[in-house]
Design a protein around this motif. Structure first.
Motif, PDB file in Angstrom:
ATOM      1  N   SER A 185      65.055  20.030  30.681  1.00 13.11           N
ATOM      2  CA  SER A 185      66.162  20.477  30.535  1.00 13.11           C
ATOM      3  C   SER A 185      67.474  19.577  30.695  1.00 13.11           C
ATOM      4  O   SER A 185      66.976  18.622  31.572  1.00 13.11           O
ATOM      5  CB  SER A 185      66.567  21.384  31.176  1.00 13.11           C
ATOM      6  OG  SER A 185      66.950  21.037  32.448  1.00 13.11           O
ATOM      7  N   THR A 236      64.642  23.485  27.071  1.00 15.94           N
ATOM      8  CA  THR A 236      65.860  24.285  27.083  1.00 15.94           C
ATOM      9  C   THR A 236      67.008  23.751  27.086  1.00 15.94           C
ATOM     10  O   THR A 236      67.431  22.446  27.475  1.00 15.94           O
ATOM     11  CB  THR A 236      65.635  25.227  28.499  1.00 15.94           C
ATOM     12  OG1 THR A 236      66.057  24.323  29.691  1.00 15.94           O
ATOM     13  CG2 THR A 236      64.344  25.693  28.721  1.00 15.94           C
ATOM     14  N   GLY A 271      69.770  28.642  29.247  1.00 15.32           N
ATOM     15  CA  GLY A 271      68.623  28.289  28.648  1.00 15.32           C
ATOM     16  C   GLY A 271      67.390  28.124  29.615  1.00 15.32           C
ATOM     17  O   GLY A 271      66.238  28.770  29.443  1.00 15.32           O
ATOM     18  N   GLY A 285      61.224  25.728  22.179  1.00 16.96           N
ATOM     19  CA  GLY A 285      62.527  25.870  22.765  1.00 16.96           C
ATOM     20  C   GLY A 285      63.599  26.363  21.929  1.00 16.96           C
ATOM     21  O   GLY A 285      63.290  26.650  20.638  1.00 16.96           O
ATOM     22  N   THR A 323      61.197  26.972  17.116  1.00 15.97           N
ATOM     23  CA  THR A 323      62.167  27.396  17.681  1.00 15.97           C
ATOM     24  C   THR A 323      62.082  29.048  17.963  1.00 15.97           C
ATOM     25  O   THR A 323      61.604  29.755  16.711  1.00 15.97           O
ATOM     26  CB  THR A 323      63.509  27.205  16.906  1.00 15.97           C
ATOM     27  OG1 THR A 323      63.858  26.019  16.812  1.00 15.97           O
ATOM     28  CG2 THR A 323      64.693  28.011  17.415  1.00 15.97           C
ATOM     29  N   ALA A 370      59.468  31.211  24.345  1.00 16.46           N
ATOM     30  CA  ALA A 370      59.138  29.505  24.204  1.00 16.46           C
ATOM     31  C   ALA A 370      58.174  29.201  25.261  1.00 16.46           C
ATOM     32  O   ALA A 370      57.144  28.574  25.251  1.00 16.46           O
ATOM     33  CB  ALA A 370      60.457  28.650  24.362  1.00 16.46           C
ATOM     34  N   GLU A 386      64.110  31.942  25.266  1.00 17.08           N
ATOM     35  CA  GLU A 386      63.496  30.572  25.882  1.00 17.08           C
ATOM     36  C   GLU A 386      62.201  31.351  26.835  1.00 17.08           C
ATOM     37  O   GLU A 386      61.223  30.672  26.716  1.00 17.08           O
ATOM     38  CB  GLU A 386      64.431  29.996  27.004  1.00 17.08           C
ATOM     39  CG  GLU A 386      65.643  29.295  26.294  1.00 17.08           C
ATOM     40  CD  GLU A 386      66.891  29.821  25.935  1.00 17.08           C
ATOM     41  OE1 GLU A 386      67.830  29.365  25.380  1.00 17.08           O
ATOM     42  OE2 GLU A 386      66.800  31.162  25.906  1.00 17.08           O
ATOM     43  N   VAL A 392      58.268  22.870  27.018  1.00 15.20           N
ATOM     44  CA  VAL A 392      59.343  23.720  26.502  1.00 15.20           C
ATOM     45  C   VAL A 392      60.681  22.806  26.975  1.00 15.20           C
ATOM     46  O   VAL A 392      61.026  22.200  28.041  1.00 15.20           O
ATOM     47  CB  VAL A 392      59.519  24.786  27.436  1.00 15.20           C
ATOM     48  CG1 VAL A 392      60.752  25.723  27.136  1.00 15.20           C
ATOM     49  CG2 VAL A 392      58.018  25.690  27.578  1.00 15.20           C
ATOM     50  N   ALA A 395      64.046  30.534  30.727  1.00 16.99           N
ATOM     51  CA  ALA A 395      62.465  30.023  30.639  1.00 16.99           C
ATOM     52  C   ALA A 395      61.971  30.265  31.978  1.00 16.99           C
ATOM     53  O   ALA A 395      60.594  29.917  32.127  1.00 16.99           O
ATOM     54  CB  ALA A 395      62.415  28.922  30.149  1.00 16.99           C
TER      55      ALA A 395
END
Length: 538
Positions: free
Chosen positions: A106, A79, A84, A26, A48, A55, A52, A77, A88
């Motif tokens: 998230s 985010t 973000g 992420g 990193t 990721a 995203e 993941v 993803a």
């Protein structure tokens, strides 16, 4: 030294770590720092990426590699909120289309701030609804306890059902609030007992296979954790084995009964359609695998799938077995009366498959065969939605274990290959890893060269340059359209690699390709090899 806080972020990650996840992918952001805070203390490696989407693709491949070595393990993941998470979602859609486990974590707006439309940072109308429309489910939790329950539910799904990606949204106020959650609630939970298989259906399937003269097995992504049982069953039956691309390597492709992952080719469909008993394990037999070929075997069609909705998908079954693939295969084998079959001579069929692949895409197959000649046995080869992959490498590279060619034939996203190589290497550092991709696809994720260099990974990047979007240019020509937007500017690829801190080289002679590929794979660190497609076909 990082201050430790026993908040909801800690509870979620402690639970995930308890199931064995030791790597997450992420990008740290303003709103997700109470997830990142806990990673070092929990022994979780934070990777990193530079986008995203990368990721998510890296997590997808990491999960595939880890899941065939032990318990089903999702890629994870992290985010930030808003952009973000939305960045993803293409990777999440990939995992959904290919039936792979993934957890996307998230933050979200604080409880009470939903739909406020005040112009807050990363404000999004309804990000959880957006994720729910793409992934299997999205849950916006209201407490640390709910968040931990969502994690447990995700792992139960991955290990007892059809694995697909999920999203857990933790509101900012919940994420940061100290919690007195009982440690016992964080502990991994035992996997529930498998659904009992239908004994009558097992008996009928065994009888059909026992009496078959020309049995065929098609193994999909749902079969990859049943490799030994599936191989033994094929040997007992003397059954020809074909796989989907997600099932590639479920039976070793060096095995005398394997015809590889060639369902897109007409001779493979002909083998299936000549069978008097077809066993399909863990596949929906989607059009992205068949490329217009119709499967219409005259005999029994036996389908095994964890998901009842798949048992008649795209090809009606005559015998349905809902349940875990390994358990069903072992139960079938126990009911068979026939012993090990005599070896079958499949060389003529193999020759016809090679001929069909070469006739379908001569340049790409010539390039792929040259590249494959330089790839060592046991290497992981990731692919992209590039002609060099789906016209060439999937046929030219023979793999003897599952998850050795991370790829996404159904979702067919560009930019997958390089991040997938990163995730594969992190999951199985002892295996050589090479991504073979097109120039157009690599440009979708070229920034992840920085990630691979930063993580000090040994990865080879082979970019086959056809000058842009070659297939789309052909599609335009087929419709009587002059080339529009498909002939693209090419960077100096070796110099671009060096700018990221990798090494880079180019090859100008087709005969030198196998040696050049072997050299970049053997070279420590991140190494890029640029191959112009134009050097083939002379």
């Amino acid at each position: 030294m990082t201050e430790q806080r026993r908040n909801a972020g800690w509870a979620v990650l402690r639970t995930i770590a308890g199931y064995g996840v030791d790597t997450v992918f992420g990008i740290p952001g303003t709103h997700n720092l109470e997830l990142y805070r806990h990673l070092p203390a929990l022994g979780i490696r934070a990777v990193t990426t530079r986008h995203e989407q990368g990721a998510g693709y890296a997590a997808d491949a990491w999960g595939q590699r880890r899941s065939v070595a032990g318990d089903v393990m999702p890629g994870v993941v992290i985010t930030t909120s808003g952009p973000g998470l939305l960045n993803a979602l293409s990777a999440g859609a990939t995992a959904f289309a290919e039936s792979r486990p993934m957890i996307v974590l998230s933050p979200g707006v604080a409880i009470g701030d939903e739909f406020a439309d005040r112009g807050a940072l990363h404000e999004t109308k309804d990000q959880s609804a957006a994720a729910a429309a793409i992934l299997l489910w999205s849950r916006r939790v209201r407490s640390a306890e709910e968040a931990v329950e969502a994690v447990h539910d995700a792992f139960a799904l991955f290990r007892t059902g059809r694995p697909r990606p999920v999203h857990i949204e933790v509101p900012l106020d919940v994420l940061e609030t100290e919690t007195a959650i009982d440690d016992a609630l964080l502990a991994p939970r035992a996997t529930a007992a498998a659904t009992e298989l239908d004994a009558a259906a097992l008996d009928a399937a065994a009888a059909a296979l026992d009496g078959a003269m020309h049995p065929v097995i098609v193994a999909g992504g749902g079969s990859v954790r049943a490799t030994a049982a599936l191989t033994e069953l094929a040997e007992r039956l003397g059954a020809v084995v074909l796989t989907t691309l997600n099932g590639k390597g479920a039976v070793p492709e060096s095995h005398p009964l394997s015809l590889g992952s060639e369902l897109r080719l007409a001779p493979a469909a002909a083998v299936v359609n000549a069978s008097d008993a077809l066993l399909v394990v863990g596949s929906k037999l989607g059009e992205a695998e068949l490329w217009g070929n119709e499967l219409a075997p005259p005999g029994a069609v036996i389908r095994i799938d964890i998901d009842a909705a798949q048992l008649d998908k795209n090809l009606a079954s005559t015998i349905r077995l809902q349940g875990d693939a390994r358990a069903a295969i072992e139960a079938l084998a126990a009911r068979l009366h026939r012993g090990p079959a005599e070896p079958r001579d499949l060389e003529a069929v193999r020759a016809s498959l090679v001929g069909a692949a070469r006739a379908f895409a001569p340049l790409e197959m010539e390039a792929a065969e040259a590249i494959a000649a330089g790839v060592p046995a046991g290497a992981v080869v990731t692919g992209d939605s590039s002609q060099i992959t789906y016209y060439g490498m999937t046929s030219a590279v023979r793999q003897d274990s599952p998850a050795s060619m991370p790829y996404m034939p159904a979702y067919a996203t560009l930019g997958y290959g390089l991040p997938a190589a990163i995730g594969s290497k992190l999951a199985s550092p002892a295996s050589p890893v090479v991504v073979v991709t097109g120039d157009g696809a690599l440009m979708f994720s070229v920034q992840e060269l920085a990630t691979a260099v930063e993580q000090r990974l040994d990865i080879a990047v082979v970019v086959v340059d056809n000058g842009g979007y070659g297939e789309i240019e052909q599609n335009e020509a087929d419709r009587g359209i002059d080339p529009i937007g498909v002939r693209l500017h090419q960077p100096d690829w070796p110099e671009l690699a060096r700018a990221f801190g990798a090494s880079g080289t180019s090859v100008a002679d087709a005969s030198a390709v196998p040696g050049a590929v072997a050299a970049v794979i053997a070279e420590p660190g991140v190494s890029l090899l640029h191959i112009p497609l134009s050097i083939f076909g002379a």
